[in-house]
Motif scaffolding. Structure first.
Motif, PDB file in Angstrom:
ATOM      1  N   UNK A 138      30.418  60.451  -3.796  1.00 61.22           N
ATOM      2  CA  UNK A 138      31.701  61.114  -3.568  1.00 61.22           C
ATOM      3  C   UNK A 138      32.659  60.075  -2.989  1.00 61.22           C
ATOM      4  N   UNK A 139      33.932  60.260  -3.217  1.00 60.89           N
ATOM      5  CA  UNK A 139      34.917  59.304  -2.732  1.00 60.89           C
ATOM      6  C   UNK A 139      35.600  59.778  -1.469  1.00 60.89           C
ATOM      7  N   UNK A 140      36.545  58.987  -0.972  1.00 63.10           N
ATOM      8  CA  UNK A 140      37.282  59.367   0.237  1.00 63.10           C
ATOM      9  C   UNK A 140      38.153  60.602   0.039  1.00 63.10           C
ATOM     10  N   UNK A 141      38.335  61.010  -1.217  1.00 63.76           N
ATOM     11  CA  UNK A 141      39.082  62.235  -1.511  1.00 63.76           C
ATOM     12  C   UNK A 141      38.227  63.471  -1.297  1.00 63.76           C
ATOM     13  N   UNK A 142      36.906  63.263  -1.162  1.00 62.89           N
ATOM     14  CA  UNK A 142      35.992  64.401  -1.010  1.00 62.89           C
ATOM     15  C   UNK A 142      35.643  64.645   0.443  1.00 62.89           C
ATOM     16  N   UNK A 143      34.517  65.297   0.645  1.00 66.84           N
ATOM     17  CA  UNK A 143      34.047  65.600   1.990  1.00 66.84           C
ATOM     18  C   UNK A 143      32.530  65.658   1.919  1.00 66.84           C
ATOM     19  N   UNK A 144      31.901  65.567   3.071  1.00 66.58           N
ATOM     20  CA  UNK A 144      30.447  65.693   3.138  1.00 66.58           C
ATOM     21  C   UNK A 144      30.127  67.167   3.310  1.00 66.58           C
ATOM     22  N   UNK A 145      29.405  67.746   2.347  1.00 65.86           N
ATOM     23  CA  UNK A 145      29.098  69.173   2.356  1.00 65.86           C
ATOM     24  C   UNK A 145      27.625  69.395   2.713  1.00 65.86           C
ATOM     25  N   UNK A 146      27.407  70.141   3.797  1.00 67.05           N
ATOM     26  CA  UNK A 146      26.042  70.418   4.262  1.00 67.05           C
ATOM     27  C   UNK A 146      25.594  71.745   3.659  1.00 67.05           C
ATOM     28  N   UNK A 147      24.562  71.704   2.788  1.00 74.93           N
ATOM     29  CA  UNK A 147      24.273  72.889   1.982  1.00 74.93           C
ATOM     30  C   UNK A 147      23.252  73.856   2.561  1.00 74.93           C
ATOM     31  N   UNK A 148      22.563  73.484   3.651  1.00 73.88           N
ATOM     32  CA  UNK A 148      21.473  74.320   4.154  1.00 73.88           C
ATOM     33  C   UNK A 148      21.726  74.676   5.610  1.00 73.88           C
ATOM     34  N   UNK A 149      21.548  75.951   5.951  1.00 76.09           N
ATOM     35  CA  UNK A 149      21.759  76.397   7.338  1.00 76.09           C
ATOM     36  C   UNK A 149      20.573  76.005   8.210  1.00 76.09           C
ATOM     37  N   UNK A 150      20.859  75.680   9.472  1.00 71.99           N
ATOM     38  CA  UNK A 150      19.808  75.466  10.448  1.00 71.99           C
ATOM     39  C   UNK A 150      19.003  74.197  10.266  1.00 71.99           C
ATOM     40  N   UNK A 151      19.509  73.267   9.511  1.00 72.28           N
ATOM     41  CA  UNK A 151      18.788  72.009   9.281  1.00 72.28           C
ATOM     42  C   UNK A 151      19.590  70.851   9.854  1.00 72.28           C
TER      43      UNK A 151
END
Ligand code: MN
Length: 285
Positions: free
Chosen positions: A121-134
């Motif tokens: 992903x580039x600087x135009x994106x974001x870091x997406x955390x896909x799992x709860x509680x991890x």
């Protein structure tokens, strides 16, 4: 030179007047947009003078008026070095380690792993955390961009295969899942904003870099502490996998890895390169 992809995957070079000059026309018009950086790297010997002239001439667009993308969105290979700093190996295992009580294999044993290309992903994106509680961690790394086909390259010749360097984060789920699964999720390989050509990196065994979360410095190191340096990594990986122009090697992370959560802003600064700034968002709900 500093090379970029921006807007609809156009190629750019940072000009001496501070603008971004469009150099998309240096690659054939029928090259798929996401393969343009690979095509530029493949053609580099023929086009570098033209790109350098464009950088000198300037008169491009303002950086704030464009959207910067990952500078290499579609390499053939995205190879990464595990536990390639001694102090990081120490913090992962043992009594107080992230993996408590485990013996963490050395890079001599573990060698390397492959991340999925689609995690870039580039600087135009974001870091997406896909799992709860991890727990998800940041890993600050220096990326190597391969310049020409490398197969069974000797360590002493290896640096001649380097096209350039770039900031990269190796975002990681901690836990029992396989390493490639934990590190290949969507958005888990932020890359960019630029690729700096190798001629502008005086010594790849002496690159300072640091990572902050908000105002807090989490990681600060130098590539001089790498166990396998850049040349050794290219030799090891090209012995078993042909490395193609535009391929990316994440060289490993130093000590100081730690968790990231929703709302964090993670910044990776590497000497001589533009900072990579990423927002973290929990998308598990
Ligand atoms: Mn890593």
């Amino acid at each position: 030179m500093k090379l970029y992809m921006f807007d609809d995957s156009r190629l750019g070079v940072a000009a001496e007047d501070g603008t971004l000059v469009d150099i998309t026309a240096t690659v054939p018009a029928d090259v798929p947009a996401l393969d343009r950086m690979t095509a530029l790297i493949e053609a580099w010997d023929d086009v570098r003078d033209e790109v350098a002239a464009a950088a000198s001439a300037g008169g491009g667009v303002a950086f704030e008026d464009v959207t910067l993308r990952a500078p290499q969105p579609r390499p053939h290979n995205l190879v990464a070095a595990p536990v390639n700093y001694h102090a990081h190996q120490g913090e992962m295992g043992g009594e107080n380690g992230v993996y408590k009580g485990m013996v963490i294999p050395t890079i001599e044993e573990a060698k390397g792993f492959f991340k999925s290309i689609s995690s870039i992903v580039g600087p135009d994106g974001r870091i997406e955390l896909p799992l709860a509680g991890r727990r998800f961690d940041h890993e600050a790394e220096v990326a190597v961009i391969i310049g020409r086909t490398a197969r069974r390259v000797a360590e002493e010749d290896a640096l001649s295969y380097v096209f350039g360097y770039a900031p990269v984060m190796d975002i990681t789920l901690r836990g029992p899942e396989d390493r490639s699964f934990r590190k290949s999720m969507d958005t888990f390989t932020p890359l960019g904003p630029c690729i700096v050509t190798a001629d502008e990196v005086a010594d790849p065994t002496d690159i300072d870099f640091r990572l902050t979360v908000g105002e807090e410095e989490r990681q600060a190191s130098n590539t001089s502490y790498l166990i396998y340096g850049v040349a050794r990594l290219i030799a090891e990986y090209s012995a078993v996998t042909t490395l193609h122009p535009g391929d990316v090697i994440a060289t490993g992370t130093p000590e100081g890895v730690g968790p990231i959560t929703d709302g964090d802003v993670v910044t990776l600064e590497i000497a001589g390169m533009d900072p990579l700034v990423m927002n973290v968002v929990d998308v598990s709900a």
